[in-house]
Design an enzyme around this catalytic site. Structure first.
Site, PDB file in Angstrom:
ATOM      1  N   SER A   1       0.843  -1.196   0.000  1.00  0.00           N
ATOM      2  CA  SER A   1       0.000   0.000   0.000  1.00  0.00           C
ATOM      3  C   SER A   1       0.884   1.254   0.000  1.00  0.00           C
ATOM      4  O   SER A   1       1.661   1.465  -0.914  1.00  0.00           O
ATOM      5  CB  SER A   1      -0.963  -0.048   1.188  1.00  0.00           C
TER       6      SER A   1
ATOM      7  N   ASP B   1     -10.280  -3.364  -5.290  1.00  0.00           N
ATOM      8  CA  ASP B   1      -9.453  -2.336  -4.670  1.00  0.00           C
ATOM      9  C   ASP B   1      -9.357  -1.155  -5.632  1.00  0.00           C
ATOM     10  O   ASP B   1      -9.030  -1.340  -6.806  1.00  0.00           O
ATOM     11  CB  ASP B   1      -8.055  -2.912  -4.417  1.00  0.00           C
TER      12      ASP B   1
ATOM     13  N   HIS C   1      -8.272  -4.767  -0.561  1.00  0.00           N
ATOM     14  CA  HIS C   1      -7.084  -4.102  -0.044  1.00  0.00           C
ATOM     15  C   HIS C   1      -6.739  -4.667   1.340  1.00  0.00           C
ATOM     16  O   HIS C   1      -7.619  -5.014   2.117  1.00  0.00           O
ATOM     17  CB  HIS C   1      -7.322  -2.596   0.053  1.00  0.00           C
TER      18      HIS C   1
END
Length: 303
Positions: free
Chosen positions: A152, A244, A274
């Site tokens: 991320s 996502d 995610h």
């Protein structure tokens, strides 16, 4: 009203429900201290004991940046792994991804270093990036190759470090493994639109994190997709989640790297949302995705 996109795999749905018990969908509306308290509780709920024989040691780089070094019982390579945690540049710590780091280190047979970089909003761009860069330089000065790994926001930082290392002629990065990275997509098309209300992370959340991070639009190392030249970068393993908003960042970056002559291995976890790394003990898809990540890192670290 558009129906919210949802996976069908039972394990990842159970994971999502458990996450929201700790970290509500509207968490970004809370104050920073509350967000961090919720996130710490969430991470603790998914903690796991380290592999047998794993040794951990905390220390400081440049007398201020906290790092944690992991050494598995069986080391098969002198390559070092450098893990950069996610959390929107706002939450996360050495503890939030502790078990993930230990398991990757064990699987790769390599020492791993994770970093407790400065967080926003107290420290905006380029504080987090500068901290990670300082640790990377320190690792490379030890004389061993380094594999960058990040999820991320950490994937953003890892990709940016690879770009800066190339731009400054810094040698020694053996590979980069980017897990559902945010790389600077446009927020208004593709998966940012199709998955705007995806479980676990919304496009509005991403806009919030970008705003609070404070990187200017022309900061290419903060938005790797905006770099004009992606050639001569380290080999990459990139994995995204279908459900996502950041999905197309992973797709686009992998494609552009390949077109630029960079060796790329790309996966898209078709049933994942995610933050699926944390679901590896609850979800078959997450378990398979994590195994693929570990295998890719192992191959990069043991050429």
């Amino acid at each position: 009203m558009t129906e919210r996109p949802m996976p069908s795999e039972e394990g990842i749905l159970a994971f999502h429900k458990r996450c929201e018990d700790f970290y509500p969908a509207d968490a970004v509306d809370a104050d920073i201290a509350q967000q961090r308290a919720w996130y710490d509780a969430l991470c603790a709920a998914f903690d796991a004991p380290p592999p047998a024989g794993m040794v951990k040691q905390d220390s400081l780089v440049a007398e201020r940046i906290a790092v944690r070094r992991y050494r598995p019982a069986k080391v098969t390579t002198q390559t070092r792994l450098f893990y950069i945690h996610g959390g929107g540049f706002v939450v996360g710590s050495l503890n939030s991804h502790d078990a993930i780091c230990a398991e990757i280190s064990e699987a790769a047979g390599a020492e791993l270093v994770s970093v407790d970089y400065r967080l926003s909003p107290e420290h905006v761009w380029p504080a987090a990036f500068d901290d990670c860069w300082a640790v990377l330089v320190e690792l490379l000065l030890e004389g061993h190759p380094v594999v960058l790994i990040g999820d991320s926001a950490g994937g953003n930082l890892a990709a940016g470090l690879a770009l800066k290392a190339r731009d400054e002629g810094l040698k020694g990065i053996a590979g980069q493994a980017l897990v559902y990275p945010g790389l600077g997509g446009d927020l208004v098309s593709g998966s940012y639109q199709d998955m705007a209300e995806a479980p676990g992370l919304s496009t509005a959340d991403i806009a919030y994190y970008r705003d609070i991070y404070g990187a200017p639009d022309d900061a290419v190392h903060a938005f790797p997709l905006r770099a004009e030249n992606l050639s001569a970068l380290p080999p990459a393993f990139i994995t995204g989640a279908y459900f996502d908003p950041l999905r197309d960042d992973a797709r686009a970056y992998a494609a552009r790297l390949a077109l630029s002559g960079v060796p790329v291995e790309f996966r898209e976890e078709k049933q994942m949302i995610h933050a699926w790394l944390r679901a590896r003990f609850m979800s078959e898809g997450a378990r398979a995705g994590f195994a693929a990540l570990c295998d890719a890192v192992r191959r990069m670290a043991n050429p």
